[in-house]
Design a protein around this motif. Structure first.
Motif, PDB file in Angstrom:
ATOM      1  N   VAL A  56      -1.077  -5.223   8.923  1.00  0.00           N
ATOM      2  CA  VAL A  56      -0.515  -4.233   7.993  1.00  0.00           C
ATOM      3  C   VAL A  56      -1.599  -3.731   7.048  1.00  0.00           C
ATOM      4  O   VAL A  56      -1.699  -2.528   6.769  1.00  0.00           O
ATOM      5  CB  VAL A  56       0.654  -4.852   7.205  1.00  0.00           C
ATOM      6  N   ARG A  57      -2.416  -4.627   6.556  1.00  0.00           N
ATOM      7  CA  ARG A  57      -3.497  -4.236   5.659  1.00  0.00           C
ATOM      8  C   ARG A  57      -4.482  -3.285   6.346  1.00  0.00           C
ATOM      9  O   ARG A  57      -4.915  -2.287   5.767  1.00  0.00           O
ATOM     10  CB  ARG A  57      -4.232  -5.478   5.164  1.00  0.00           C
ATOM     11  N   LEU A 116       2.371  -5.500  -2.165  1.00  0.00           N
ATOM     12  CA  LEU A 116       3.700  -5.834  -2.674  1.00  0.00           C
ATOM     13  C   LEU A 116       4.677  -5.883  -1.500  1.00  0.00           C
ATOM     14  O   LEU A 116       4.849  -4.889  -0.785  1.00  0.00           O
ATOM     15  CB  LEU A 116       4.176  -4.796  -3.700  1.00  0.00           C
ATOM     16  N   ARG A 117       5.307  -7.019  -1.296  1.00  0.00           N
ATOM     17  CA  ARG A 117       6.324  -7.166  -0.244  1.00  0.00           C
ATOM     18  C   ARG A 117       7.655  -6.665  -0.787  1.00  0.00           C
ATOM     19  O   ARG A 117       8.208  -7.211  -1.730  1.00  0.00           O
ATOM     20  CB  ARG A 117       6.431  -8.636   0.156  1.00  0.00           C
ATOM     21  N   ARG A 122       9.301  -4.065   4.999  1.00  0.00           N
ATOM     22  CA  ARG A 122       8.640  -2.998   4.253  1.00  0.00           C
ATOM     23  C   ARG A 122       7.695  -3.588   3.202  1.00  0.00           C
ATOM     24  O   ARG A 122       7.982  -4.639   2.625  1.00  0.00           O
ATOM     25  CB  ARG A 122       9.677  -2.092   3.580  1.00  0.00           C
ATOM     26  N   ALA A 123       6.593  -2.885   2.984  1.00  0.00           N
ATOM     27  CA  ALA A 123       5.606  -3.350   2.007  1.00  0.00           C
ATOM     28  C   ALA A 123       4.872  -2.155   1.420  1.00  0.00           C
ATOM     29  O   ALA A 123       4.805  -1.084   2.030  1.00  0.00           O
ATOM     30  CB  ALA A 123       4.618  -4.306   2.663  1.00  0.00           C
ATOM     31  N   LEU A 124       4.330  -2.351   0.222  1.00  0.00           N
ATOM     32  CA  LEU A 124       3.482  -1.356  -0.426  1.00  0.00           C
ATOM     33  C   LEU A 124       2.071  -1.930  -0.489  1.00  0.00           C
ATOM     34  O   LEU A 124       1.845  -2.966  -1.124  1.00  0.00           O
ATOM     35  CB  LEU A 124       3.986  -1.029  -1.829  1.00  0.00           C
ATOM     36  N   VAL A 125       1.134  -1.246   0.163  1.00  0.00           N
ATOM     37  CA  VAL A 125      -0.244  -1.719   0.238  1.00  0.00           C
ATOM     38  C   VAL A 125      -1.131  -0.745  -0.532  1.00  0.00           C
ATOM     39  O   VAL A 125      -1.213   0.434  -0.175  1.00  0.00           O
ATOM     40  CB  VAL A 125      -0.716  -1.832   1.699  1.00  0.00           C
ATOM     41  N   THR A 126      -1.776  -1.215  -1.585  1.00  0.00           N
ATOM     42  CA  THR A 126      -2.672  -0.372  -2.372  1.00  0.00           C
ATOM     43  C   THR A 126      -4.096  -0.571  -1.878  1.00  0.00           C
ATOM     44  O   THR A 126      -4.610  -1.687  -1.851  1.00  0.00           O
ATOM     45  CB  THR A 126      -2.580  -0.706  -3.863  1.00  0.00           C
ATOM     46  N   PRO A 141       3.127   3.100   1.645  1.00  0.00           N
ATOM     47  CA  PRO A 141       4.341   2.405   2.088  1.00  0.00           C
ATOM     48  C   PRO A 141       4.273   2.185   3.603  1.00  0.00           C
ATOM     49  O   PRO A 141       4.140   3.143   4.371  1.00  0.00           O
ATOM     50  CB  PRO A 141       5.474   3.377   1.732  1.00  0.00           C
ATOM     51  N   VAL A 142       4.367   0.954   4.031  1.00  0.00           N
ATOM     52  CA  VAL A 142       4.299   0.620   5.456  1.00  0.00           C
ATOM     53  C   VAL A 142       5.583  -0.105   5.854  1.00  0.00           C
ATOM     54  O   VAL A 142       6.076  -0.971   5.118  1.00  0.00           O
ATOM     55  CB  VAL A 142       3.078  -0.267   5.771  1.00  0.00           C
TER      56      VAL A 142
END
Length: 281
Positions: A56-57, A116-117, A122-126, A141-142
């Motif tokens: 995901v990252r 952020l999980r 769903r997750a928010l990856v900065t 948003p992934v």
């Protein structure tokens, strides 16, 4: 009178009853015998992948690189690269709109700043991206579907960089007067070899069994501007902070540097570690 035929019949009955008795005894013995539990084959439980994981990252990082890259000579290529990460519902709105005279934008290195999980899928990856004009932080948003596929599920957002901390500078104590000269000598000679990339020379200043690598690019130690104890002197170990100036042999640039060195006393002072929390014995 007993005839031979009668004797044979009686003998046959006796044999039959004897066989029945043997079978009955075996049956009772099998019932009374304690049974061993059957061996159960141990099966390893499949490892549950953490969410969000490294895939995901990487996915979010690749999207950020595409999103922040723009080539005015081939804008369609830039748009296609972005749309490759999203579903049809976002295809028309996710691509940034650039002016006619917009300059080319390129992205160098990217790294994940925070994750952020949101829930199980769903997750928010900065992502921090070193782009033209400075580092940009982009929150992506992934989402993951039941097959394990990934998609940028919503419009990204520009994020603020980390707040600059206000941390006091680490203070040190003066070296004991009796130790200052020999410690200054070994630190200066060690850092001269370390900065010059002379790994062979370093072995003379390290304890037996300790290996410290030297720099790959050659630098010259200009001087040691200060030397202080990080922790109070104790036993045969000293933790010191050396502030130095070093010159890059290739560019001529001079840098102000600070090294945390762990010294151990044997027949003389030796350097056991550089910028490490490892404790010498």
């Amino acid at each position: 009178m007993r005839t031979p035929g009668g004797l044979v019949k009686r003998l046959g009955r006796a044999v039959l009853w004897l066989l029945v008795l043997v079978l009955l005894l075996r049956g009772v013995a099998s019932v009374m015998e304690p049974r061993r539990p059957g061996a159960v084959a141990a099966t390893a439980k499949p490892a549950v992948a953490s969410w969000p994981d490294d895939e995901v990252r990487a996915f979010a990082s690749d999207f950020a690189r595409a999103y922040l890259t723009y080539n005015a000579k081939d804008p369609e290529a830039s748009e296609s690269a972005i749309r490759a990460f999203v579903g049809p519902e976002l295809a028309s709105s996710v691509v940034p709109e650039y002016g006619e005279d917009a300059p080319r934008r390129a992205v160098g290195s990217v790294s994940v700043a925070r994750v952020l999980r949101v829930d199980d899928s769903r997750a928010l990856v900065t992502v921090a991206a070193a782009a033209t004009g400075g580092t940009r932080y982009l929150t992506v948003p992934v989402a993951r579907d039941a097959r394990g596929g990934l998609v940028v599920s919503d419009l990204p957002s520009l994020a603020a960089p980390p707040t600059l901390a206000s941390a006091p500078q680490m203070s040190g104590e003066s070296l004991p007067a009796s130790e200052r000269a020999p410690i200054e000598d070994v630190v200066s000679r060690f850092l001269t070899a370390y900065l010059a990339g002379d790994a062979g020379e370093l072995s003379f200043f390290t304890p037996t069994g300790v290996r410290i690598g030297a720099l790959a690019a050659e630098h010259e130690l200009v001087d040691v501007t200060s030397l202080a104890l990080v922790a109070p002197a104790q036993g045969r170990v000293r933790e010191v902070m050396a502030t130095v100036r070093a010159k890059d042999a290739a560019t001529g640039a001079t840098y102000g540097l600070r090294y945390r060195l762990q010294l151990v006393r044997e027949d003389r002072w030796l350097v056991a570690a550089v910028n490490s929390s490892k404790k010498a014995g």
